[in-house]
Design a protein around this motif. Structure first.
Motif, PDB file in Angstrom:
ATOM      1  N   LYS A 167       6.941   0.745  -2.064  1.00 47.25           N
ATOM      2  CA  LYS A 167       7.192  -0.524  -2.739  1.00 47.25           C
ATOM      3  C   LYS A 167       6.632  -1.675  -1.917  1.00 47.25           C
ATOM      4  CE  LYS A 167      10.004   1.203  -5.964  1.00 47.25           C
ATOM      5  NZ  LYS A 167       9.857   1.053  -7.416  1.00 47.25           N
TER       6      LYS A 167
ATOM      7  N   TRP B  19      10.794  -3.624  -3.063  1.00 45.64           N
ATOM      8  CA  TRP B  19      11.412  -2.835  -1.993  1.00 45.64           C
ATOM      9  C   TRP B  19      12.819  -3.360  -1.689  1.00 45.64           C
ATOM     10  CZ3 TRP B  19      12.888  -3.719   3.119  1.00 45.64           C
ATOM     11  CH2 TRP B  19      12.983  -2.594   3.943  1.00 45.64           C
TER      12      TRP B  19
ATOM     13  N   ILE C  82       4.442  -2.022   4.251  1.00 43.03           N
ATOM     14  CA  ILE C  82       4.714  -2.682   2.965  1.00 43.03           C
ATOM     15  C   ILE C  82       3.456  -3.352   2.402  1.00 43.03           C
ATOM     16  CG2 ILE C  82       6.268  -4.308   1.795  1.00 43.03           C
ATOM     17  CD1 ILE C  82       8.311  -3.888   3.888  1.00 43.03           C
TER      18      ILE C  82
END
Length: 435
Positions: A90, A95, A299
Motif C-alpha cells: 500500500k 496503508w 511505501i
C-alpha cells in the motif's frame, strides 16, 4: 563504592560531522581502544594500555576485534506499529487505513500496549539501538506503557500521544481541547523523569484541524524545552491532500508554521518533497529533518536529498520509521540510506552513515549532551559490533585495508547477528544471559 568497568576493543566515535564522502578528521578511531565506565557514565576513553595502567582495579570486558560504538539512536518511529511491520502493498494513505489505524485501535487496552511496548524496546536492544523517539497512539495509556517499559530497562527515550481529530477512525480521534489536556497531563507526568522526554505529537496536518494544531502550538509555546514531532512532505499525493485541506497555506510547512508548530525543537519526519521556501525556513529556525529510508522505499515515497540538505546546513537525523519502515535495525537503515543516496548520485561514506545513526540523530533529538558519543561525561549507552558476524561479511572484512572497509560490509549486510552486546547506562542488557 561504584564498580568500574573497562570495555576494550576497537573504538570509534565522532567529534564533528564527517563529510559525505570522507571522514575529514571527524572520526576518533583506535584499533586498541578502551571505554572506562563508572556510575552509568563514561569517565575516560583512550588506548587500552593507558587505561589498564591507570585503572588496574577495573573489571575488563575484552571485545578483541569487535567495534565499540555509541548506541544507535532512532529519531522517528511508531512503536504501536511493531506487530504489523512489513505489511504488503500500500501507499501511505491506504496503508494507514488498511493496517495502521486498525492496529492502533488496540492500544486502548493497557495490557496490550504494555506487551507491545516491552516487545518493541527489546527488539531495539537486540539491534543495538539504545534510544528512540516514538509516536504513541491517541490513548494516554499507550504513552504510559512506552515510558514504563523504558524505565524498566533504564533507557533514554522520547515519545508522545499522537493527536488526531479528523480523517481517522472515531476510536483514534480526540478533540482540540482533549489533545491539549491529555498531552499536558502526560507531559507533566513524564517529561524529565529519569531518562524520559515528552514530545508534543500531532500526527500530520491532514489528521488535525486548524483548531487542534493551534491548541498543540499553544502547548509547545508553554513548554518550549519539549520537542515536537510530526510528518512533512512524505508523498506527493499527501502534499496534494494538504493543499486541498489548507488552501490558504503557502505550502505544507506553512500548515504547521501558521499554528506555532515550527521551531528549533521541531522534528519533521521524511521531508522528501520540500519546496525552496520550506527548505529555507527549516534551515533558518534550526529544525531537524529525519530521514527514514527503508520506509521511503517500502511505501514508495521518494528519494531524500541528503547532499542538498546537508549543503544547506540542515540538521538531519536517521530513523527506521517502524512500521512503515521495513526493519527495526539501524544497520539496515544505514544500508538503505546509502542506496537512496546512490540513486541520487550521492555516495555516502561509512563514517557519515555511522555518524547519522549515532551523534547525528542524538543532535537532531537535542540529546547530544547526553548520548551519541564515546566521551567523558556521556551516558554509557554503547553498542558493540561483531565485524565478522556471518561468513559473507567475514570474508569481505578480512580484505579490509582500514576501519571503513572493515565496517562497511556490516553496514550493508549486517543484522541483529552483528550486535555483540548492548549497554544501557553502564549495564549490559543484551544479549540474552547478560550479567
Amino acid at each position: 563504592m561504584t564498580a568500574t568497568t573497562l570495555l576494550t576493543g576497537q573504538t570509534l566515535t565522532f567529534n564533528a560531522r564527517p563529510g559525505l564522502t570522507s571522514p575529514e578528521g571527524a572520526a576518533i578511531y583506535d584499533s586498541a581502544g578502551g571505554v572506562l565506565i563508572k556510575g552509568g557514565r563514561i569517565v575516560a576513553t583512550g588506548s587500552t594500555a593507558k587505561l589498564r595502567a591507570a585503572h588496574p582495579d577495573a573489571e575488563e570486558i575484552a571485545y578483541g576485534d569487535a567495534l565499540i560504538l555509541p548506541g544507535f539512536v532512532d529519531a522517528h518511529a511508531h512503536y504501536p506499529q511493531t506487530a504489523m511491520i512489513a505489511s504488503w502493498g500500500k501507499r501511505l494513505i491506504d496503508w494507514l487505513n488498511s493496517y495502521t489505524f486498525p492496529e492502533e485501535m488496540r492500544f486502548g487496552d493497557p495490557a496490550y500496549a504494555s506487551e507491545i511496548a516491552g516487545r518493541y524496546l527489546d527488539l531495539l536492544l537486540a539491534h543495538g539501538t539504545t534510544t528512540v523517539c516514538s509516536f504513541c497512539t491517541v490513548h494516554p495509556q499507550s504513552v504510559d506503557a512506552f515510558f514504563e517499559a523504558a524505565q524498566a530497562r533504564g533507557m533514554r527515550v522520547l515519545g508522545g500521544k499522537t493527536c488526531m481529530d479528523r480523517n481517522a477512525p472515531e476510536g483514534l480521534t480526540d478533540s482540540p481541547q482533549q489533545a491539549y489536556d491529555e498531552s499536558r497531563a502526560l507531559l507533566d507526568r513524564w517529561h524529565g523523569v529519569d531518562r524520559l522526554g515528552y514530545v508534543i505529537t500531532p500526527r500530520f496536518s491532514p489528521t488535525s484541524t486548524p483548531e487542534q494544531l493551534s491548541a498543540l502550538g499553544a502547548l509547545w509555546s508553554e513548554n518550549p524545552d519539549c520537542l515536537m514531532q510530526t510528518h512533512l512532505s512524505e508523498q506527493t499525493d499527501e502534499i496534494a491532500w494538504v493543499k486541498r485541506l489548507f488552501p490558504q497555506a503557502r505550502d505544507y510547512l506553512d500548515t504547521y508554521e501558521m499554528y506555532g508548530l515550527l521551531g528549533e525543537n521541531g522534528l519533521y519526519g521524511h521531508s522528501i518533497h520540500l519546496e525552496p521556501r520550506e527548505r529555507d525556513r527549516l534551515a533558518e529556525v534550526g529544525a531537524a529533518l529525519v530521514h527514514c529510508p527503508t520506509s521511503n522505499t517500502f511505501i514508495g515515497s521518494g528519494l531524500f536529498d541528503m547532499a542538498g540538505l546537508v549543503a544547506e546546513g540542515q540538521r538531519i537525523g536517521l530513523a527506521t520509521d517502524t512500521g512503515g519502515g521495513s526493519d527495526f535495525s539501524m544497520l539496515r537503515t544505514m544500508c538503505a540510506a546509502y542506496e537512496v543516496a546512490q540513486l541520487r548520485g550521492q555516495p555516502l561514506h561509512p563514517a557519515f552513515l555511522l555518524w547519522l545513526a549515532t551523534a547525528g540523530s542524538a543532535e537532531a533529538l537535542r540529546q547530544g549532551e547526553h548520548i551519541g558519543a564515546l566521551a567523558p561525561g556521556m551516558e554509557a549507552d554503547i553498542c558493540v559490533l561483531d565485524l565478522s558476524s556471518t561468513p559473507a561479511i567475514a570474508q569481505r572484512s578480512r580484505r579490509a585495508n582500514d576501519i571503513w572497509e572493515a565496517v562497511f560490509p556490516t553496514i550493508m549486510m549486517g543484522d541483529d547477528r552483528a550486535i555483540r552486546d548492548a549497554w544501557i547506562g553502564g549495564n549490559l542488557v543484551f544479549p540474552k544471559g547478560a550479567r
